[in-house]
Write a protein that holds these residues in place. Structure first.
Motif, mmCIF file in Angstrom:
data_model
loop_
_atom_site.group_PDB
_atom_site.id
_atom_site.type_symbol
_atom_site.label_atom_id
_atom_site.label_comp_id
_atom_site.label_asym_id
_atom_site.label_seq_id
_atom_site.Cartn_x
_atom_site.Cartn_y
_atom_site.Cartn_z
ATOM 1 N N SER A 209 0.856 -1.181 0.000
ATOM 2 C CA SER A 209 0.000 0.000 0.000
ATOM 3 C C SER A 209 0.893 1.233 0.000
ATOM 4 N N GLU B 229 -1.706 0.326 8.498
ATOM 5 C CA GLU B 229 -2.764 -0.667 8.637
ATOM 6 C C GLU B 229 -3.454 -0.989 7.312
ATOM 7 N N ASP B 230 -3.374 -0.089 6.343
ATOM 8 C CA ASP B 230 -4.119 -0.272 5.097
ATOM 9 C C ASP B 230 -3.702 -1.522 4.322
ATOM 10 N N LEU C 168 -5.149 -4.491 6.192
ATOM 11 C CA LEU C 168 -6.604 -4.578 6.029
ATOM 12 C C LEU C 168 -6.988 -5.065 4.633
ATOM 13 N N ARG C 169 -6.271 -4.631 3.609
ATOM 14 C CA ARG C 169 -6.547 -5.109 2.249
ATOM 15 C C ARG C 169 -6.230 -6.599 2.144
ATOM 16 N N LEU D 227 -6.364 -8.759 4.512
ATOM 17 C CA LEU D 227 -7.429 -9.461 5.234
ATOM 18 C C LEU D 227 -8.725 -9.500 4.434
ATOM 19 N N ASP D 228 -9.028 -8.436 3.683
ATOM 20 C CA ASP D 228 -10.211 -8.452 2.821
ATOM 21 C C ASP D 228 -10.111 -9.567 1.781
ATOM 22 N N GLU E 209 4.047 -7.803 8.600
ATOM 23 C CA GLU E 209 3.889 -6.437 8.105
ATOM 24 C C GLU E 209 5.220 -5.707 8.167
#
Length: 144
Positions: A76, A82-83, A86-87, A89-90, A122
């Motif tokens: 990202s 966190e982005d 989160l992506r 995880l999506d 991460e």
């Protein structure tokens, strides 16, 4: 049937996940291949075990338990750390749902599950964030 179905199972899973709407534009590969894409997925760390299915006379069938990792990698740029996670995880949720809906197996396997410890690694660089989400996949097959 061949010596193992581990390649067939991985190929079938890669093809199935690549066809999902959420993965359109996200390369889904059999194994890691360098790409300029900021999001991609692949399988790695394939291994299998054979056990005799019985000891009766004639050909001895084998039960195969295979395991491999399904990796979702996201970079990202210019967003918060966190982005990327989160992506990943999506996309991971879509992958998990596919496996849950196809637990009766694919590619010659009679079961397919996410089973074991997964990981989410991460990293933050100067202008981007990285996330690597790893799912442990397990299957069972019966071989001749």
């Amino acid at each position: 049937m061949g010596a193992t179905v581990i390649v067939a199972v991985r190929r079938a899973l890669v093809a199935a996940v690549a066809s999902l709407d959420a993965f359109q534009g996200v390369p889904v590969m059999f194994t890691y291949k360098a790409t300029e894409q900021r999001e991609f997925a692949y399988t790695r760390a394939a291994r299998f075990t054979h056990n005799p299915a019985g000891m009766k006379s004639g050909r001895n069938f084998r039960n195969e338990e295979g395991r491999f990792e399904f990796v979702i990698w996201v970079e990202s740029v210019g967003d918060s750390p966190e982005d990327a996670a989160l992506r990943a995880l999506d996309l991971g949720l879509v992958f998990e749902e596919y496996v849950a809906d196809h637990k009766q197996g694919i590619g010659g396997a009679y079961t397919l599950t996410v089973d074991g410890d997964g990981t989410l690694a991460e990293a933050v660089l100067d202008s981007s964030s990285l996330a690597e989400l790893v799912y442990p996949v397990k299957y069972n097959a019966r071989l001749t």
